[in-house]
Design a protein around this motif. Structure first.
Motif, PDB file in Angstrom:
ATOM      1  N   LEU A   6      28.438  43.297  42.269  1.00 17.55           N
ATOM      2  CA  LEU A   6      29.624  44.100  42.018  1.00 17.55           C
ATOM      3  C   LEU A   6      30.704  43.200  41.453  1.00 17.55           C
ATOM      4  O   LEU A   6      30.868  42.074  41.867  1.00 17.55           O
ATOM      5  CB  LEU A   6      30.132  44.743  43.314  1.00 17.55           C
ATOM      6  N   TRP A   7      31.439  43.731  40.521  1.00 21.50           N
ATOM      7  CA  TRP A   7      32.530  42.969  39.930  1.00 21.50           C
ATOM      8  C   TRP A   7      33.726  42.982  40.866  1.00 21.50           C
ATOM      9  O   TRP A   7      34.028  43.978  41.482  1.00 21.50           O
ATOM     10  CB  TRP A   7      32.944  43.591  38.604  1.00 21.50           C
ATOM     11  N   VAL A   8      34.373  41.873  40.930  1.00 20.60           N
ATOM     12  CA  VAL A   8      35.624  41.790  41.666  1.00 20.60           C
ATOM     13  C   VAL A   8      36.716  41.529  40.657  1.00 20.60           C
ATOM     14  O   VAL A   8      36.616  40.634  39.848  1.00 20.60           O
ATOM     15  CB  VAL A   8      35.585  40.642  42.675  1.00 20.60           C
ATOM     16  N   SER A   9      37.722  42.335  40.684  1.00 19.74           N
ATOM     17  CA  SER A   9      38.697  42.282  39.606  1.00 19.74           C
ATOM     18  C   SER A   9      40.096  42.313  40.181  1.00 19.74           C
ATOM     19  O   SER A   9      40.905  43.143  39.840  1.00 19.74           O
ATOM     20  CB  SER A   9      38.512  43.468  38.683  1.00 19.74           C
ATOM     21  N   SER A 185      37.566  35.828  51.413  1.00 20.88           N
ATOM     22  CA  SER A 185      37.168  36.785  52.454  1.00 20.88           C
ATOM     23  C   SER A 185      36.511  38.017  51.838  1.00 20.88           C
ATOM     24  O   SER A 185      35.545  38.568  52.383  1.00 20.88           O
ATOM     25  CB  SER A 185      38.390  37.196  53.273  1.00 20.88           C
ATOM     26  N   HIS A 186      37.038  38.467  50.690  1.00 17.43           N
ATOM     27  CA  HIS A 186      36.491  39.624  49.977  1.00 17.43           C
ATOM     28  C   HIS A 186      35.058  39.339  49.518  1.00 17.43           C
ATOM     29  O   HIS A 186      34.148  40.153  49.732  1.00 17.43           O
ATOM     30  CB  HIS A 186      37.410  39.923  48.789  1.00 17.43           C
ATOM     31  N   GLU A 187      34.839  38.174  48.904  1.00 14.83           N
ATOM     32  CA  GLU A 187      33.490  37.861  48.395  1.00 14.83           C
ATOM     33  C   GLU A 187      32.500  37.670  49.541  1.00 14.83           C
ATOM     34  O   GLU A 187      31.344  38.096  49.446  1.00 14.83           O
ATOM     35  CB  GLU A 187      33.526  36.619  47.508  1.00 14.83           C
ATOM     36  N   ILE A 188      32.924  37.034  50.619  1.00 11.69           N
ATOM     37  CA  ILE A 188      32.044  36.928  51.791  1.00 11.69           C
ATOM     38  C   ILE A 188      31.717  38.335  52.292  1.00 11.69           C
ATOM     39  O   ILE A 188      30.584  38.626  52.677  1.00 11.69           O
ATOM     40  CB  ILE A 188      32.697  36.082  52.900  1.00 11.69           C
ATOM     41  N   GLY A 189      32.709  39.227  52.243  1.00  8.05           N
ATOM     42  CA  GLY A 189      32.477  40.611  52.659  1.00  8.05           C
ATOM     43  C   GLY A 189      31.336  41.250  51.880  1.00  8.05           C
ATOM     44  O   GLY A 189      30.490  41.948  52.451  1.00  8.05           O
ATOM     45  N   HIS A 190      31.281  40.997  50.556  1.00  8.84           N
ATOM     46  CA  HIS A 190      30.157  41.516  49.761  1.00  8.84           C
ATOM     47  C   HIS A 190      28.835  40.953  50.269  1.00  8.84           C
ATOM     48  O   HIS A 190      27.864  41.685  50.454  1.00  8.84           O
ATOM     49  CB  HIS A 190      30.327  41.139  48.287  1.00  8.84           C
ATOM     50  N   LEU A 191      28.779  39.631  50.489  1.00  8.28           N
ATOM     51  CA  LEU A 191      27.524  39.011  50.944  1.00  8.28           C
ATOM     52  C   LEU A 191      27.088  39.566  52.298  1.00  8.28           C
ATOM     53  O   LEU A 191      25.905  39.555  52.632  1.00  8.28           O
ATOM     54  CB  LEU A 191      27.691  37.487  51.062  1.00  8.28           C
ATOM     55  N   ALA A 195      30.773  47.088  50.330  1.00 14.80           N
ATOM     56  CA  ALA A 195      31.071  47.478  48.950  1.00 14.80           C
ATOM     57  C   ALA A 195      32.588  47.567  48.802  1.00 14.80           C
ATOM     58  O   ALA A 195      33.335  47.305  49.749  1.00 14.80           O
ATOM     59  CB  ALA A 195      30.418  48.817  48.632  1.00 14.80           C
ATOM     60  N   HIS A 196      33.055  47.941  47.613  1.00 12.76           N
ATOM     61  CA  HIS A 196      34.491  48.120  47.425  1.00 12.76           C
ATOM     62  C   HIS A 196      34.974  49.351  48.179  1.00 12.76           C
ATOM     63  O   HIS A 196      34.226  50.304  48.387  1.00 12.76           O
ATOM     64  CB  HIS A 196      34.819  48.239  45.937  1.00 12.76           C
ATOM     65  N   SER A 197      36.238  49.300  48.591  1.00 14.23           N
ATOM     66  CA  SER A 197      36.834  50.373  49.385  1.00 14.23           C
ATOM     67  C   SER A 197      37.896  51.084  48.562  1.00 14.23           C
ATOM     68  O   SER A 197      38.547  50.487  47.706  1.00 14.23           O
ATOM     69  CB  SER A 197      37.462  49.773  50.648  1.00 14.23           C
TER      70      SER A 197
HETATM   71 ZN   LIG Z   1      34.563  42.853  45.081  1.00 11.71          ZN
END
Ligand SMILES: [Zn+2]
Length: 357
Positions: A6-9, A185-191, A195-197
């Motif tokens: 997923l892209w993080v932007s 913290s966001h990227e660790i959340g993906h791992l 997903a995005h909220s």
């Molecule tokens: Zn993301």
């Protein structure tokens, strides 16, 4: 489990960059930088440690060479997200920030995950699996733009040996600690399965509808209770799996030490030019058929049917089973479990047994 990217932007597509953004650096009228936003106690840090096995999350600051591949492998620096850019490999520079920024980012991210069975480490553990976050460089180093971070994403499950990135050099607020903490913290959340909220108060939201992010005034975002519940569930599932033996993890089949089944796994022999692993078993009652479940030294699953037929290469007759599993040229440790289907309809599984050649 398949991982998707997923892209993080946070900076461009998601939240609008803070006012004063020039695109080439941070420009304001003030000459003196603001005081560092590093509170003595980040919110949430007081939560007591979670019981049970903890997932190691290695946060790496020294840079390195990452290779495109599928699936992720944190221990070998193989990344699925990099593969999706078309790059075969990429070299990520070391974290370019200050020690104070690093320490602030790490203590803040540890507070975000406080109370969950996760350990944020700066070195790989001596043994066992972990997930990897590489912090350094720019999205351009991986052939992309407009992202502050990127990671494989589990569907409410931990990405085994998952790999993610925080492009720290793309973080331009003058005090970067909160921005870096949120990205990490966001990227660790993906791992770990998030997903995005759509909830703007949640650290996993990247919606443009959530408005401007002000990283200069301590407006740290955290996980909502909804996201923390998903993290707790996916980490609990990982914890249960981490307690299993290797053949159990690979095969998805758990052995049963109470089954009364004790197969003898004999040394590998060569018969008629084929290398075979002989297995014999005397079961407590008559067998209708049986299944040999096998995990090979290279971690592949195999199954072999044992039938009540005189010419079967694995044969059941009464309480007795005798057969040979063809092992080819593969060498190492083989794992075998017998799944017994009794004549009375009951099915029992033995424990896993090992043989090394
Ligand atoms: Zn993301």
């Amino acid at each position: 489990m398949r991982a998707t990217a997923l892209w993080v932007s946070l900076s461009f597509i998601g939240c609008v960059p803070p006012a004063g953004w020039s695109g080439a650096g941070w420009t304001t009228a003030s000459a003196s930088p603001p005081a560092p936003v590093v509170p003595a106690n980040w919110p949430g840090a007081e939560r007591p440690p979670a019981p049970g096995p903890h997932l190691p999350v290695v946060v790496h600051r020294g840079g390195g060479r990452i290779v495109a591949g599928e699936p992720d492998d944190a221990t070998r620096w193989i990344s699925y997200t990099l593969k999706t850019t078309g790059y075969a490999e990429a070299t990520i520079p070391a974290f370019e920030g200050t020690d104070a920024e690093w320490v602030g980012m790490m203590s803040c991210a540890r507070a975000q995950y406080a109370g969950l069975p996760v350990d944020l480490l700066e070195q790989p553990p001596a043994s066992g699996d972990y997930v990897l976050m590489v912090v350094g460089g720019s999205a351009a180093d991986m052939g992309t733009t407009g992202m502050w971070g990127w990671a494989s994403t589990g569907e409410q499950a931990v990405v085994e040996r998952g790999v993610g990135f925080v492009f720290s050099a793309d973080h331009h607020p003058r005090d970067r600690t909160i921005a870096l903490c949120e990205s990490l913290s966001h990227e660790i959340g993906h791992l770990l399965g998030l997903a995005h909220s759509e909830d703007c108060s949640d650290l996993m939201s990247v919606s443009s509808a959530c408005g401007n992010r002000d990283y200069e005034h301590g407006a740290l975002r955290t996980f909502t209770e909804t996201s923390r519940a998903i993290l707790a569930r996916s980490l609990a599932a990982w914890g249960a799996m981490s307690q299993l033996s290797e053949p159990e993890r690979i095969s998805g089949v758990v052995g049963d030490a109470t089954s009364g089944l004790s197969p003898h796994v004999l040394p590998i022999e060569t018969s008629q030019g084929y290398r075979q692993l002989p297995v014999v078993l005397d079961a407590p009652k008559p067998l209708a058929r049986a299944l040999l479940r096998v995990v090979t030294p290279q971690g592949y699953r195999g199954e072999y049917h044992c039938l009540p037929e005189p010419d079967a290469s694995c044969r059941v007759e009464g309480n007795h089973l005798a057969g040979s599993y063809p092992v080819g040229e593969e060498r190492g440790t083989w794992h075998i479990l017998v799944e017994a289907y009794y004549a009375d309809g009951e099915m029992r599984r033995s424990s896993w047994y090992s043989a090394t050649n």
